[in-house]
Design a protein around this motif. Sequence first.
Motif, PDB file in Angstrom:
ATOM      1  N   SER A  84       2.133   9.446  -5.615  1.00 12.57           N
ATOM      2  CA  SER A  84       2.563  10.776  -5.169  1.00 12.57           C
ATOM      3  C   SER A  84       3.678  11.318  -6.041  1.00 12.57           C
ATOM      4  O   SER A  84       3.718  12.515  -6.353  1.00 12.57           O
ATOM      5  N   ARG A 110       1.042   4.157  -2.869  1.00 12.09           N
ATOM      6  CA  ARG A 110       0.877   5.559  -2.490  1.00 12.09           C
ATOM      7  C   ARG A 110       2.082   6.385  -2.912  1.00 12.09           C
ATOM      8  O   ARG A 110       1.953   7.504  -3.397  1.00 12.09           O
ATOM      9  N   ASN A 159       0.822  -1.205   0.000  1.00 13.13           N
ATOM     10  CA  ASN A 159       0.000   0.000   0.000  1.00 13.13           C
ATOM     11  C   ASN A 159       0.860   1.261   0.000  1.00 13.13           C
ATOM     12  O   ASN A 159       0.559   2.237  -0.694  1.00 13.13           O
TER      13      ASN A 159
END
Length: 512
Positions: A359, A355, A351
């Motif tokens: 980003s 992420r 995860n």
Amino acid sequence: VGDIDNLAALILESSSHQIPGNDVTFHGLRRALIELLAHFSVYRTYIDFDKYDNRDRKIILRAVRDARREQPEFEYEYRFIEYFFTTAGNGAAEAVRKRRAALMRFQQFTGPLMAKGYEDTFLYIFNRLTALNEVGGNPAHFGDSLDSFHSYLKERMKQRPAPLNATATHDSKRGEDTRARLLVLSEIPRQWDMTVSCWKKMNSRFKKCLNSRMAPDANDEYLLYQTLVGTFAVEGEIDDSYCSRIREYMLKAIREAKVHTAWIRPDTAYEQAVMNFVDSILSKNNAAFLKNLTTFSSDIAWHGMLNSLSQCVIRITAPGVPDMFCGTGLLRYVLVDPDNRRNIDFDLRNNLLVRLSESIESGKDVLLSELMATPNEALVKLYTNYCALQARRENSKLFTIGTYEPVQANGIQAGSVIAFYRHYGTQSFFVVAPRFTCELVNKNTYPAGRAIWGNTKISLPVSGTRVFTEIYTGISREIPPEVHVGDMLRGFPVAVWIAQDPPCRKPSNPQE
């Protein structure tokens, strides 16, 4: 004991037809072999009569020399051992086969003996700085100079261009991030000495006297304090899981040390006293100690994190193949097995990776602001590894076969920076990473910017100005051969500057 007996018998049997072995007794050879093995300086030699390495010959002769000094009464046996191990086999085929079998058995035995005596005993006794107590390391040796480090990498690249750059394995005595924390203690010896003295006074009431000896003894207590500093949660939270981990580790450590207890002859009274001591000092009722431990460990954790990031970027960018043991993509403060083999939260890592990549695609500015605001959050180390590995994948030849050149620093903080330059074809990059950060910054302050580094500069091995892009910040700029470290370390604690094009042409006159 049985292995020693079998080895001595095998050697005698294989040399019974030779004059040098005729007068050697089983008892004398066995005693001499024990002393020889105790003085063996490496895990094993690799002698084969078809291929005899002089380096291996020297190792055995040195061990014989040291053993002879301890037991001069077995001079005849040592002369026979020298002959047996350093003279090429000859004679009948069956005799040569037996001699080779004896030699191979000896070489197979020295490895596990070294592992048991050194890794599983000595490294649990000599606790001066436990970050150095690692497989393949030397706990009596406090690091090398930068010159030695660079020379080693250059030489290794010539001899073995693709070795593993590993900082953790399944058999590590401490996790790489735990060691990175503990190494900070070598930067503050006086403060650490005073802190330990204070802790010993605060916790003395929890020790127990067993037959005129204290439990835990001073050495085991010192090991415990280092273990706490290396693994203590930055938030200062102590739960049953953490206490259980420390108890399990200390029980293993004191049994491996074999000083007061051991696996085959456990002293339950001493062991229980140590377990009670762990529970007592980590109890919520021991508030003064826990407050002191939290404050001290929090400061150490900051500099340990910076050590971890420098270690990560060097491991990935230096010559060799970067190897990351399971779970070490994030900051992870573990101890020896079974602690380092606890379940790893791969869902969390997946995860975070998703992420992180999302980003980065949206722009690094917001992500960097978050990382710099919460430095101990899991993303910091993951981001350091991710960007460096991406750069390595995109520039594979540059990272694998590119030349390696040390980059010299000069100025007020020159001793606190490590830098090197690598080049392949028209590609090149250089790495800048801090070290000894206790001399540079306080807790929650990054070693970045000219205010920290002052007049410290590095001199790149290039002749002209060139455009480089920094992989963590995305900043691109022209960089001359001599540049301020504070300008290279500005938006992130470590830096990798990559250039894809040849150096800019030097102007022929000032107007141009």
